[in-house]
Design an enzyme around this catalytic site. Structure first.
Site, short mmCIF file in Angstrom:
data_model
loop_
_atom_site.label_atom_id
_atom_site.label_comp_id
_atom_site.label_asym_id
_atom_site.label_seq_id
_atom_site.Cartn_x
_atom_site.Cartn_y
_atom_site.Cartn_z
CG HIS A 235 -4.19 4.36 -0.88
ND1 HIS A 235 -3.25 3.37 -0.84
CD2 HIS A 235 -4.43 4.58 -2.20
CE1 HIS A 235 -2.93 3.01 -2.08
NE2 HIS A 235 -3.63 3.72 -2.92
CG ASP B 234 -1.85 1.19 1.22
OD1 ASP B 234 -1.42 2.31 0.88
OD2 ASP B 234 -3.04 0.99 1.52
CG HIS B 235 1.51 4.20 -3.23
ND1 HIS B 235 0.23 3.87 -3.61
CD2 HIS B 235 1.63 5.53 -3.45
CE1 HIS B 235 -0.39 4.95 -4.03
NE2 HIS B 235 0.43 5.97 -3.94
#
Ligand code: BG6
Length: 489
Positions: free
Chosen positions: A240, A177-178
């Site tokens: 996010h 999950d950047h």
């Protein structure tokens, strides 16, 4: 510290993510001396490229983002290419031969990272072949890195998880999950747990509401095909947005280990109030952009975008009110909103504190501004604390003041990109900033209720113009609780 010796296999090596994020990030690590010199990369994809073509491609991708790329030749010499068919065992057997050869050549100790930077429909197949065709038969570590989306809903996520867990243990699965690699998202915990002045106030006695906005100016670009099956809820909220909620709401972990931190986050996700079908409109608002203007330029509506249904029912905007039913947060709404084609590219968290019990300083009949703590995730990185102070002069009047801390005076220069940090963590075996299966499962079960409802009822779209902050219903969502969105620009 530097990473251990490792072979990195990138599936989807000719793709966009590899080009925009992975190659430049690996180069950064290399240039900073954080990447062990014992490393090799095998780029894997369908196209019939050669080592030379890949190296040229990697060189280009690095040079577009980094101007002074000294040692680039040495860096690209570690790259190899293997044309591949994801469902053909012969292909994996050849890949294994190359991997073993590079293992010897670079003394990689059998350590392998398999990075799946490609369409999710192949994740399961690839993972299974890696095992059955012997790519995981070495003495070192074997880690699987996968990009989102992790499934389309809870059911498909469970299915996918089963397949990859047949091959890799939970500890060896790195679900990206950047947002968790962003500097200021990582800073949420530090701000909370390293300061005496916030944590005592971090609860329903002192906080009135929390707002998380992640707005984008871009539309769907060329991703219409994917986005039509996803929408903002699955694309941004399931991962996010809920991750940021978890970090803001979690209890202090007993220590900073991946296990402890992730288990605190899991508890938050488990405490999210589940919303019944008929209550959804009280908690969630969906939107889709119509034509409008961005930076003075006319842009088309979502339904006119490439690969998008002319009558699409897909949400490009979501606003929601989340309640966390535990002791700390009972009664405190967490408002989230995210969307494409909004006024600004900005991710911000606003923590609004309750009003003081009695106000001695009425200023022109107006109440004092509430104290706010703003965490700027991007593009600026920093925090701002909004206080009230005395206005200079004879009168006892107040004026709002802001205490500012900025992390990036030179934007983009100091802070490593999310992917650089996440790659480094994965190579070192630190899974803290990756999503555990339990988090994935809880997020999907929360989001599924909403998406099932939205899919079964056609919305009155488009309902916001490109270049605005979303549909008016999103403002009403807060107004009925006596709040309003704090501006993000
Ligand atoms: C991705 C979504 O996960 O996040 C994209 O798939 C979105 O649709 C992107 O644009 C936003 O990321 P960032 O880092 O630009 O805020």
């Amino acid at each position: 510290s530097e990473t251990p010796a490792s072979l990195i296999m990138i599936f989807g090596a000719t793709g966009d993510l590899a080009k925009r994020k992975l190659y430049p990030s690996l180069f950064h690590l290399f240039r900073k001396g954080k990447l062990s010199e014992h490393f090799a990369v095998i780029g894997v994809a369908r196209r019939p490229w050669s080592d030379e073509v890949l190296r040229e491609h990697v060189r280009d991708s690095v040079l577009t983002s980094i101007k002074d790329a000294e040692n680039i030749e040495e860096f690209v010499s570690h790259f190899y290419y293997k044309p591949h068919d994801v469902s053909d065992s012969q292909s994996y057997i050849q890949l294994k031969a190359l991997a073993n050869e590079l293992d010897q050549k670079y003394c990689l100790e059998g350590n392998r990272v398999f990075y799946l930077a490609m369409a999710p429909e192949f994740f399961g197949t690839i993972a299974e072949h890696l095992k059955t065709d012997g790519l995981t038969d070495t003495n070192g570590f074997h880690r699987l890195v996968i990009e989102k989306p992790f499934g389309h809903d809870l059911e498909s996520a469970i299915e996918l998880n089963k397949r990859i867990r047949n091959v890799f243990s939970e500890n060896d699965i790195y679900r990206i999950d950047h947002y968790l690699g962003k500097e200021m998202v990582q800073n949420i915990e530090v701000i909370r747990f390293a300061n005496a002045i916030f944590e005592p106030l971090w609860n329903n006695r002192f906080i009135s509401n929390i707002q998380i906005t992640s707005s984008e100016m871009l539309g769907v670009e060329e991703r219409g095909g994917y986005y039509e099956t996803s929408g903002a809820l699955r694309d941004m909220v399931q991962n996010h947005m809920l991750q940021m909620v978890a970090l803001l709401a979690m209890e202090p972990p007993i220590r900073l280990t991946p296990k402890e931190i992730r288990s605190e986050k899991v508890k938050v996700l488990g405490a999210l109030r589940s919303i019944e079908q008929d209550e959804i409109p009280q908690y969630f608002v969906r939107g889709q952009y119509g034509p409008g203007e961005i930076n003075g330029e006319k842009v088309i509506g979502y339904r006119e975008e490439q690969n998008v249904n002319k009558e699409s029912n897909t949400d490009t905007y979501v606003a929601g009110k989340l309640m966390i039913d535990n002791f700390r947060w009972a009664g405190v709404p967490f408002y989230i909103r995210t969307g494409k084609r909004m006024t600004a590219k900005s991710t911000k968290i606003v923590i609004q504190f309750k009003d003081i019990p009695m106000n001695l300083y009425y200023k022109s009949e107006k109440n004092l501004d509430p104290n706010l703590l703003v965490i700027h995730i991007q593009p600026e990185e920093g925090i701002t604390l909004h206080l009230n102070a005395k206005d200079t002069g004879q009168m006892m009047e107040t004026t709002p003041v802001k205490l500012n801390f900025s992390n990036n005076h030179a934007p983009g220069l100091n802070t490593p990109e999310a992917y650089e940090k996440l790659l480094f963590d994965c190579l070192r075996g630190d899974a803290t900033n990756f999503t555990h299966w339990d988090e994935v499962a809880l997020s999907w079960s929360f989001v599924d209720k909403i998406s099932h409802n939205w899919e079964s009822e056609k919305a009155d779209f488009p309902n916001y113009s490109a270049g605005t902050m979303g549909p008016t219903a999103a403002d009403e969502l807060l107004e009925k609780d006596g709040f309003s969105w704090w501006p993000v620009t």
